[in-house]
Design an enzyme around this catalytic site. Structure first.
Site, PDB file in Angstrom:
ATOM      1  N   GLU A  98      31.716  53.887  70.458  1.00 38.81           N
ATOM      2  CA  GLU A  98      30.990  55.126  70.777  1.00 38.81           C
ATOM      3  C   GLU A  98      30.702  55.950  69.520  1.00 38.81           C
ATOM      4  O   GLU A  98      29.643  56.556  69.400  1.00 38.81           O
ATOM      5  CB  GLU A  98      31.703  55.961  71.850  1.00 38.81           C
ATOM      6  CG  GLU A  98      33.212  56.011  71.836  1.00 38.81           C
ATOM      7  CD  GLU A  98      33.858  54.745  72.354  1.00 38.81           C
ATOM      8  OE1 GLU A  98      33.687  53.673  71.740  1.00 38.81           O
ATOM      9  OE2 GLU A  98      34.574  54.819  73.368  1.00 38.81           O
ATOM     10  N   TRP A 145      23.802  12.086  76.388  1.00 39.83           N
ATOM     11  CA  TRP A 145      24.148  13.352  76.975  1.00 39.83           C
ATOM     12  C   TRP A 145      23.730  13.348  78.441  1.00 39.83           C
ATOM     13  O   TRP A 145      22.695  12.788  78.782  1.00 39.83           O
ATOM     14  CB  TRP A 145      23.454  14.509  76.255  1.00 39.83           C
ATOM     15  CG  TRP A 145      23.854  14.574  74.807  1.00 39.83           C
ATOM     16  CD1 TRP A 145      23.150  14.157  73.739  1.00 39.83           C
ATOM     17  CD2 TRP A 145      25.087  15.079  74.281  1.00 39.83           C
ATOM     18  NE1 TRP A 145      23.848  14.376  72.571  1.00 39.83           N
ATOM     19  CE2 TRP A 145      25.037  14.952  72.886  1.00 39.83           C
ATOM     20  CE3 TRP A 145      26.224  15.648  74.876  1.00 39.83           C
ATOM     21  CZ2 TRP A 145      26.086  15.350  72.052  1.00 39.83           C
ATOM     22  CZ3 TRP A 145      27.252  16.042  74.041  1.00 39.83           C
ATOM     23  CH2 TRP A 145      27.170  15.895  72.647  1.00 39.83           C
ATOM     24  N   LEU A 155      34.263  19.620  68.945  1.00 42.88           N
ATOM     25  CA  LEU A 155      34.748  20.770  69.735  1.00 42.88           C
ATOM     26  C   LEU A 155      34.602  22.093  68.990  1.00 42.88           C
ATOM     27  O   LEU A 155      35.420  22.997  69.159  1.00 42.88           O
ATOM     28  CB  LEU A 155      36.211  20.568  70.179  1.00 42.88           C
ATOM     29  CG  LEU A 155      36.506  19.340  71.023  1.00 42.88           C
ATOM     30  CD1 LEU A 155      37.976  19.289  71.412  1.00 42.88           C
ATOM     31  CD2 LEU A 155      35.652  19.331  72.296  1.00 42.88           C
TER      32      LEU A 155
END
Ligand SMILES: NC(=O)c1ccc[n+]([C@@H]2O[C@H](COP(=O)([O-])OP(=O)(O)OC[C@H]3O[C@@H](n4cnc5c(N)ncnc54)[C@H](OP(=O)(O)O)[C@@H]3O)[C@@H](O)[C@H]2O)c1
Length: 357
Positions: free
Chosen positions: A51, A163, A197
């Site tokens: 903020e 894939w 990964l």
């Protein structure tokens, strides 16, 4: 317009994705005369709160402006006096913080600021579901994701899975990798796919999750990509307490950490895994497969959120691995039924999302 501004606040908060764990994502949007005049977000560093950043970045005088925050934040007296000095009259919060439980909201009201809570509550809760779960339970929020063919297979009968989903669905996977503290796969997936990964996204800052491999006795090839570690790409092997000392030392020598857990009926219990990961500060775990590991995770009842990518391909093969192996259940009445189910069409793939527990 209030909802539009909170939606933008969620987008701004998401910029911190991958850098705040185990803290929450915070975004702040400053609005005057229905125009956004400042934005800020928590980036995981100890710099100013979102903020205050939004106020400092504002392009106009802030007198009479409203502040939108996705979640209640812990604001000190100094922060509150900056808000008051800058003439902020209203603050809209998405949700309360489960630890503060309205403390900041009350403080702001005492200082004469008008506060409204609960704006886009569901969306704000989803944005910080990891934080909320980890704070309450001390164990990671567990995601599972798999990509399957229309005939319900994770890979061909030879184990080939590259894939199944299309490129846009793959981008979604990498966004999830960016968000979570850890990603987990099983031993066969390492042997068959040799995955990296890591997070591969076209964005300025990348965060790689901790790579967690379940391998009872460390039976993975020495040249596996997951054994190549550096400062930004680390690996943890979850092994049995019965792993051979030489194998454990080999991993440690490669700077790969080893966490040893008791075997129970030949398996490492996922309940023990999440407890142990929670203790080392892992707030979120993304289990990517394969079928045996996913089955074991569902059998243990530790999965919170499911993503299933369905691609319009058919590959057949009786022996081809399916997404969820393990013990499973006997009767349909005992099936795990997802809640809050939604789906998104990504090109020709469909991504289902839903919650358990
Ligand atoms: N399409 C996708 O999204 C996706 C994602 C990942 C992987 N894959 C594919 O999935 C295939 C591999 O799947 P998979 O089921 O054969 O292998 P996996 O799940 O990667 O690993 C299986 C191994 O982990 C062991 N295991 C399972 N739960 C365990 C636990 N709780 N504690 C200790 N050990 C545990 C199994 O033991 P037991 O044999 O005794 O059960 C088995 O040795 C590959 O072909 C890969 O390409 C596809």
């Amino acid at each position: 317009m209030k909802y539009e501004f909170m939606k933008r606040t969620i987008e701004v908060a998401s910029k911190g994705s991958g850098f705040v764990n185990p803290k929450p994502l915070y975004g702040a949007v400053l609005v005057k005369d229905n125009n956004i005049i400042g934005e800020g977000y928590f980036d995981g560093t100890k710099a100013e709160v979102a903020e205050i950043k939004a106020i400092k970045n504002s392009t106009e005088n802030t007198q009479g402006a409203s502040l939108y925050l996705n979640m209640e934040a812990s604001l000190g007296n100094e922060d509150i006096s900056v808000i008051l000095k800058n003439g902020i009259k209203n603050i809209y919060f998405g949700i309360l913080d489960p630890v503060l439980k309205g403390k900041t909201v009350n403080l702001l009201r005492e200082k004469g600021i008008q506060v409204e809570t609960g704006l886009l509550r569901d969306e704000c809760e989803e944005l910080n579901e990891i934080y909320i779960h980890y704070i309450k339970n001390g164990i990671p929020f567990v995601f599972t994701k798999w990509a399957m063919t229309l005939d319900g297979k994770l890979a061909t009968r030879t184990g080939d899975s590259k894939w199944i989903s299309n490129e846009d669905s793959l981008k979604f996977v990498h966004k999830l990798r960016q968000r979570v503290a850890a990603i987990l796969v099983g031993e066969n997936t390492v042997k068959l796919d040799n995955p990296m990964l890591n997070t591969r996204l076209d964005c300025p800052k990348i965060s790689n999750p901790l790579r967690v491999i379940i391998s009872k006795y460390g039976d993975i090839p020495n040249d596996s990509n997951v054994l190549k570690v550096d400062d930004n790409t680390k690996t943890l092997i979850i092994a049995s307490t019965n792993i051979a000392k030489e194998r454990e030392n080999y991993f440690l020598h490669k700077k790969v950490n080893v966490m040893k857990l008791e075997e129970k009926s030949g398996y490492i219990d996922f309940k023990d895994i999440v407890k142990a990961l929670g203790k080392i500060g892992i707030d979120s775990l993304y289990i990517e497969g394969g079928g045996a590991i996913l089955g074991s995770a569902f059998d243990s009842g530790i999965v919170n959120k499911v993503y299933a990518v369905v691609a319009p391909k058919i590959i057949g093969g009786k022996g081809a691995v399916t997404p969820v192996g393990g013990k499973g259940i006997e009767k349909m009445r005992d099936a795990l039924v997802l809640k809050k189910v939604t789906h998104e069409i990504v090109g020709s793939d469909v991504i289902f999302k839903g919650y358990l527990y």
